[in-house]
Design an enzyme around this catalytic site. Structure first.
Site, PDB file in Angstrom:
ATOM      1  N   ALA A 247     -60.321   7.456  15.395  1.00  0.00           N
ATOM      2  CA  ALA A 247     -60.578   7.681  16.820  1.00  0.00           C
ATOM      3  C   ALA A 247     -61.701   8.664  17.080  1.00  0.00           C
ATOM      4  O   ALA A 247     -61.794   9.710  16.445  1.00  0.00           O
ATOM      5  CB  ALA A 247     -59.335   8.144  17.567  1.00  0.00           C
ATOM      6  N   GLY A 248     -62.527   8.282  18.016  1.00  0.00           N
ATOM      7  CA  GLY A 248     -63.552   9.179  18.522  1.00  0.00           C
ATOM      8  C   GLY A 248     -64.923   9.006  17.900  1.00  0.00           C
ATOM      9  O   GLY A 248     -65.921   9.479  18.439  1.00  0.00           O
TER      10      GLY A 248
ATOM     11  N   LYS B 244     -49.341   1.679  11.136  1.00  0.00           N
ATOM     12  CA  LYS B 244     -50.024   2.852  11.698  1.00  0.00           C
ATOM     13  C   LYS B 244     -49.160   3.341  12.848  1.00  0.00           C
ATOM     14  O   LYS B 244     -48.932   2.599  13.812  1.00  0.00           O
ATOM     15  CB  LYS B 244     -51.414   2.468  12.196  1.00  0.00           C
ATOM     16  CG  LYS B 244     -52.077   3.601  12.981  1.00  0.00           C
ATOM     17  CD  LYS B 244     -53.411   3.207  13.588  1.00  0.00           C
ATOM     18  CE  LYS B 244     -53.799   4.194  14.673  1.00  0.00           C
ATOM     19  NZ  LYS B 244     -55.007   3.806  15.387  1.00  0.00           N
TER      20      LYS B 244
ATOM     21  N   ASN C 141     -62.737   1.476  16.134  1.00  0.00           N
ATOM     22  CA  ASN C 141     -62.530   0.288  16.972  1.00  0.00           C
ATOM     23  C   ASN C 141     -63.557   0.244  18.092  1.00  0.00           C
ATOM     24  O   ASN C 141     -64.460  -0.570  18.099  1.00  0.00           O
ATOM     25  CB  ASN C 141     -61.100   0.271  17.531  1.00  0.00           C
ATOM     26  CG  ASN C 141     -60.849  -0.950  18.413  1.00  0.00           C
ATOM     27  OD1 ASN C 141     -61.630  -1.901  18.439  1.00  0.00           O
ATOM     28  ND2 ASN C 141     -59.763  -0.938  19.157  1.00  0.00           N
ATOM     29  N   THR C 142     -63.438   1.212  19.031  1.00  0.00           N
ATOM     30  CA  THR C 142     -64.282   1.180  20.230  1.00  0.00           C
ATOM     31  C   THR C 142     -65.775   1.043  19.905  1.00  0.00           C
ATOM     32  O   THR C 142     -66.466   0.209  20.500  1.00  0.00           O
ATOM     33  CB  THR C 142     -64.074   2.462  21.061  1.00  0.00           C
ATOM     34  OG1 THR C 142     -62.674   2.676  21.208  1.00  0.00           O
ATOM     35  CG2 THR C 142     -64.715   2.348  22.427  1.00  0.00           C
TER      36      THR C 142
ATOM     37  N   GLY D 197     -61.444   6.474  22.197  1.00  0.00           N
ATOM     38  CA  GLY D 197     -62.299   5.796  23.172  1.00  0.00           C
ATOM     39  C   GLY D 197     -63.439   6.632  23.707  1.00  0.00           C
ATOM     40  O   GLY D 197     -64.235   6.145  24.506  1.00  0.00           O
TER      41      GLY D 197
END
Lengths: 367, 258
Positions: B184-185, B97, B206-207, B158
């Site tokens: 993301a997001g 990635k 992830n977050t 994040g």
């Protein structure tokens, strides 16, 4: 352009007047914003904001977890030499202090590295006093070459250098830079730095920017809290960090919050910075710069450090010694200052886990 | 109906990918992987301590997962390429990635450098999944450079703000003949479902999982949401009308023979 140009725009700023006018509404507005401006940040550093510390803490914790995760990065300091030509009234290494001085040979550097790396530490911060004669750049470079065998990430906290010298150290394998301006108050600075090259305020102030230009990956700045009124000093530290992040967006900017500690020389700090003040300074910076690293050293007590996990801190030193040769039990010098958290790396690791965070030892891989 | 996703010659049953950087402990990762039923796990090379027994992140990733090293920390194409090569040399496989961030304030990716790195790494035989800001021209260039998929952000990393780039991602899904993976997001399972309903091939989270009160349960919730969103996409969501119908048809005269 230099941060100094920014700094002087606040020369005639009436801080006390501003603080006197800050209302609870101003603090709330700053708290509700995603992106704070300079005066929002200053409002969060005001006495008025003390009433809103809990709300600041909640937001700071959320921002930190979102941006960094539930992790704390660990590192250890390694003192290479404490020979120093400066007369900083608050520092144990002051040239006029009658203390034990020492400098590690390259073999001793390897022994120290061995002792530290056995604890699991992978990021090392190397320190020297300011003596181009006793710890020249060539010596620092030689030490880096030894340390590279043990640590994937090496940072420096040494006297200010020229950009070219920083570039040489980056080339040698250094990826992080730490330097504290000590005190941003330009008028007070000469009263605290009585002799030696450190008297040059501007050369020190511009050092982080030279390090950025030399392509350091991480640049960590700070003010030694207690030397002057902490709200102003914190404000200038945050402005400096923000300035660096604006001009060097690809560098990771971090801020330390060192409070002055007892050391040889019997210096009495001019200003008190209590625990509440320190927490406010940290929270305000987190809200102003959600992505900045925040570093807390073993200057702070075990209890204080335990409580600061979760309040915006992202980096901590662990198992530290501030004496030259302090890890391999062959201490060659007096300490720079007394550390307050004497727990081992293993104990710190367990503590971080118990707080619901992960201790991270490695966060860079040399490429 | 068989509905698998093929990337880099690998057939994937799961359309949820996870990141590993923000967990309170690596020990929870195997359980998260299990409950999310993920097959692709991304790991920052910078975090992997190959020499440590206790702290080596890779050991927590089940053997049947594809490890996708990411180039977190890279500030330009050259650094990303070097990180990818190091990861492959260390035995992390040939998926990568690309994550190139030259802006530490918002952590937004640098599309230009990402295109360069994609081109270099694809030529070297890597399966390249570039993380990018959703921009059609950049996505086309990534495709032409040999990307195996394109990974636009849903919101700044994040932030947990959801699919704020919805319109732009929709254009990529329509125009780019590669899997579009929203990375993301995404802060909530419903937002992952939204991305899947829109036609995203997969999502990477992830977050939202790592920082949840119970990451294992949240992983399961994302798993279900991604499946639900995919099913809805395949079933064909009913048309949502954004306008009223005229009571006398405006085109009625066309069939009016009088």
């Amino acid at each position: 352009m230099s941060f100094y140009d920014k700094y002087i725009t606040y020369h005639d700023f009436d801080f006390d007047g501003f603080f006197g006018r800050v209302t609870d509404g101003d603090v709330q507005r700053a708290l509700n914003k995603d992106y704070l401006n300079e005066l929002d940040y200053l409002a969060l550093l005001s006495p008025t904001a003390e009433k809103h510390l809990e709300q600041m803490a909640v937001k700071a914790q959320q921002l930190t977890i979102r941006n960094f995760g539930k992790v704390i990065f660990l590192f250890a300091p390694l003192y290479l030499s404490n020979y120093c030509t400066n007369r900083c009234v608050y520092c144990g290494f002051n040239v006029t202090n009658d203390i034990r001085r020492g400098k590690l040979t390259l073999d001793e550097v390897a022994q120290e590295a061995e002792a530290i790396s056995c604890t699991g530490i992978r990021h090392i911060l190397i320190l020297t006093g300011e003596s181009r004669k006793d710890s020249p750049v060539s010596y620092i470079k030689d030490c880096v070459n030894v340390l590279k065998r043990y640590f994937p990430s090496i940072s420096i906290e040494v006297y200010p250098l020229d950009e070219q010298e920083y570039a040489e150290l980056v080339e040698a394998g250094v990826d992080g830079f730490t330097m504290f301006q000590e005190v941003y108050n330009e008028k007070l600075y000469p009263e605290l730095h009585l002799g030696g090259p450190k008297r040059n305020y501007r050369y020190r102030l511009d050092a982080p920017e030279r390090a950025c230009r030399a392509n350091m990956r991480t640049v960590n700045i700070g003010a030694l809290l207690g030397l002057d009124e902490w709200r102003r000093e914190s404000f200038f530290t945050g402005l400096h960090a923000d300035y660096l992040q604006d001009h060097y967006p690809d560098i990771e900017i971090a801020v330390s919050f060192p409070r002055i500690k007892p050391s040889a020389g019997c210096f009495r700090p001019k200003c008190q910075v209590n625990d509440k003040n320190l927490v406010q300074a940290i929270l305000a910076l987190r809200l102003f710069m959600p992505r900045a690293g925040i570093t807390i050293s073993t200057r702070e007590s075990a209890k204080m450090r335990d409580n600061l996990i979760g309040l915006g801190v992202t980096r901590m030193s662990a198992g530290s010694s501030t004496a030259v040769g302090g890890y391999s039990h062959k201490s060659k010098s007096s300490v720079q200052f007394d550390i307050s958290d004497e727990r081992s790396v293993e104990e710190i690791k367990n503590l971080i886990y118990s707080k619901g965070y992960q201790p991270v030892f490695k966060n860079w891989h040399p490429i | 109906m068989e509905d698998s996703l093929v990337i880099g010659g690998r057939e994937l049953r799961s359309r949820l990918f996870i990141g590993t950087g923000k967990f309170s402990s690596n020990r929870i990762i195997p359980e998260v992987v299990k409950s999310a039923e993920v097959q692709v796990v991304t790991v920052a090379l910078r975090r992997i301590d190959f020499e440590s027994k206790d702290e080596n992140l890779v050991q927590y990733i089940p053997d049947d997962c594809i490890i996708m090293p990411n180039t977190s920390g890279a500030r330009n194409a050259d650094e990303a390429v070097r990180i990818a090569r190091l990861a492959r040399a260390a035995g992390c496989g040939n998926w990568v990635k690309i994550e190139i961030v030259t802006d530490n304030r918002y952590l937004l990716p640098d599309n230009m450098e990402t295109i360069k790195a994609t081109e270099m790494l694809a030529k070297e035989g890597f399966v390249v999944l570039p993380y990018m800001s959703p921009d059609l021209m950049a996505a086309k260039r990534l495709r032409d450079a040999g990307a195996a998929a394109v990974m636009p952000l849903g919101a700044p990393i994040g932030t947990n703000r959801g699919l704020r780039t919805r319109e732009l991602v929709k254009i990529l899904i329509n125009e780019i003949d590669l899997p579009i993976i929203v990375d993301a997001g995404l802060g909530k399972p419903s937002e992952a479902a939204e991305a899947m309903e829109l036609g995203a091939a997969a999502v990477l989270v992830n977050t939202a999982v790592a920082t949840a009160g119970d990451p294992v349960q949240m992983a399961k919730a994302f798993n279900l949401a991604v499946k639900a969103g995919r099913l809805a996409y395949l079933a064909g969501t009913g048309a949502v009308k954004e306008y009223a119908e005229a009571s006398s048809p405006l085109t009625g005269f066309l069939s009016d023979n009088a």
